[in-house]
Structures are given as structure tokens and as C-alpha cells.
Write a protein that holds these residues in place. Sequence first.
Motif, short mmCIF file in Angstrom:
data_model
loop_
_atom_site.label_atom_id
_atom_site.label_comp_id
_atom_site.label_asym_id
_atom_site.label_seq_id
_atom_site.Cartn_x
_atom_site.Cartn_y
_atom_site.Cartn_z
N ILE A 73 11.89 -6.75 -39.24
CA ILE A 73 11.13 -5.67 -38.54
C ILE A 73 11.84 -4.68 -37.88
O ILE A 73 11.63 -3.41 -38.12
CB ILE A 73 10.44 -6.55 -37.38
CG1 ILE A 73 9.21 -7.46 -38.04
CG2 ILE A 73 9.61 -5.51 -36.36
CD1 ILE A 73 8.68 -8.39 -37.00
N THR A 80 11.25 -0.85 -39.54
CA THR A 80 10.62 0.23 -38.19
C THR A 80 11.82 1.19 -37.95
O THR A 80 11.37 2.31 -37.85
CB THR A 80 10.37 -0.59 -37.16
OG1 THR A 80 11.24 -1.26 -36.48
CG2 THR A 80 8.93 -1.32 -37.46
N MET A 118 11.74 3.84 -40.94
CA MET A 118 10.67 4.70 -40.77
C MET A 118 10.88 5.59 -39.68
O MET A 118 10.44 6.62 -40.02
CB MET A 118 9.36 3.49 -40.63
CG MET A 118 8.88 2.79 -41.87
SD MET A 118 8.57 4.02 -43.32
CE MET A 118 7.18 4.93 -43.01
N LEU A 119 11.28 5.12 -38.59
CA LEU A 119 11.52 6.31 -37.23
C LEU A 119 12.44 7.15 -37.84
O LEU A 119 12.18 8.28 -37.53
CB LEU A 119 12.11 5.04 -36.25
CG LEU A 119 12.06 5.95 -35.04
CD1 LEU A 119 10.70 6.45 -34.22
CD2 LEU A 119 12.85 5.05 -33.84
N SER A 133 18.63 3.95 -35.29
CA SER A 133 17.13 3.89 -35.16
C SER A 133 16.94 2.33 -35.39
O SER A 133 16.22 1.86 -34.92
CB SER A 133 16.60 4.52 -36.21
OG SER A 133 16.65 6.06 -36.15
N MET A 149 15.36 -0.39 -32.69
CA MET A 149 14.11 -0.95 -33.14
C MET A 149 14.39 -2.70 -33.36
O MET A 149 13.47 -3.28 -32.62
CB MET A 149 13.47 -0.51 -34.37
CG MET A 149 13.06 0.92 -34.37
SD MET A 149 11.83 1.24 -32.81
CE MET A 149 10.57 0.24 -33.10
N ALA A 201 12.48 -5.28 -30.85
CA ALA A 201 11.99 -6.36 -31.58
C ALA A 201 12.59 -7.72 -30.92
O ALA A 201 11.50 -8.67 -30.62
CB ALA A 201 11.98 -6.54 -33.10
#
Length: 266
Positions: free
Chosen positions: A223, A227, A230-231, A242, A246, A250
Motif C-alpha cells: 500500500i 500510493t 501514485m502521489l 513519497s 505513505m 499506512a
Amino acid sequence: MVDISLVTILLPSFCGGVLILISHLILGRQVLNRGIVFMDLAVAQIAAMGAVIAHIMNKALESSHNHLQETFKNGLETVMPFVFSIAGACLISKLSRHAATELEAIIGCIYILAAACILLVLASDPHGAEHISDTLGGRLLWIQWSDLQIPGLATLALLAGLLVMPRLLAGKLFYPVFAILITMSVKLSGVYLVFTTLIMPALAISGRVGIKSWITGYSLGIIGIGTGLMLSSLFDYPGGASIVVMMAVACALFRVIVKSPATASP
């Protein structure tokens, strides 16, 4: 609607992050059990120091176009990080037996000494800041499928070794195995992401045992990687940083929402 071209671009980075996570969760749980949390930072920084020294030595050979010297330059970039990291891991292994009560403090000193040496070595290099940034933040966003071949084989070797010898990492062999895998990971993802994938998922599932704990740890890591990438792609943020943020979110949310057995009330 999913942008297929974006997925295609990020897929090698995602697979590289997951590949690192596979071995790092195993090593991270060992690190927590042994109480040497900062060992990964120290070994990663020592490996980075080896890479920087190889870079400086290669600059001294740039004026030559001899084929043998070109081969020697390429060999330095490959071998030096492993030599430094294995030597550092063996030193920590020896210290774990002779200075156990002060081990974490000594490991912290080794880390900061290696970091200071990198700054000193690169002080006169016009591209020094770029090398330091690559060392810390990594280049996960720019890796290609070919970059994953050797780390992938090393991870498979680790998993096969654990299948044959479940206590493979319980003894002294842990230190050289740790050094080799960490060195490969630093080259792909940088010091920050190495520490993150080693410690955060392992810490999130601390006190848990069984297959569910492993599934949870890997799920949290995946996760964070997904994410984070993608960020990074959406807002043009650094990929490694990033993912670190993230994954921290999580893992922290998991610990807040689901109580660890170690902290739960009887």
C-alpha cells in the motif's frame, strides 16, 4: 479511468519496491528481534560510502581510454559498495558480542561517521549534491526491468535458503546476508527507503506471529509503495520520499486502529 501509459512507466518501479520489501520484511523482523534497529542505516550508509569512493577513484581514471582500465572502473562501481558493507556488517557482528550494552549507540556513531565521510569526499565534487541526493533518496522511479534481475535472483536465493534452513538468519550468517541485500537495495532505492521498508512494516506487525502477520506486513508495504508512487507521479514529488511518507501513514494507521498483541490489555 486508469492511464495505461502511466501504469506502464511506474510498473518497474512498483515491482522494484515490492522486490525490496520481500526480503526487507524478513530482515527487518530479525533486526527488531536482535535489537539493532539502526544497523540497516549504518550498513546502507557504509555501502553508499563505498559507492562514493568508487566514483572518486573512477574520476581519477577518466583521462584513460584503455579497455582494461574501463573494465576496472566498472568493476569498482560494482564491488566497492559490497566490500564496504560486508566489512561494516562483520564489524557490527563482532561488536554485538563484545559491546552488547552499547551496540545501538556505536552503530549510530558508525552511521554518522560514514555520512560525514561521504560529505568530506564529495566536498570538492561539482556533482556532489546530486550524488548525495541519489544516495539518500534513491532512483526508484528511473529503474528498468534489467535493474531487477540480480536483486531478484538474490531474493529468490534468500527465500530458497530459508525454505531449506528456516534458521538460516538466526546465527552469524545474518550479517553478511544482510549486508549483501542492503547494498543491492541502496543502489535501487536509496538509504531512506531501505530503512523504511526494513523497519516500518516490521514494527507495524511487532508482537504478531503466524502467516497473517506476514500478509499484513506485506500488504502495508505494498500500500505504501503503490500510493507513494501514485502521489509522486501526480504531483511530481520525489519517489523515495513519497513512498516513505505513505508507508509511514499506512503503518501508523494500522497500529492505531488495530492494537498490537504486545500492547493490548490482558
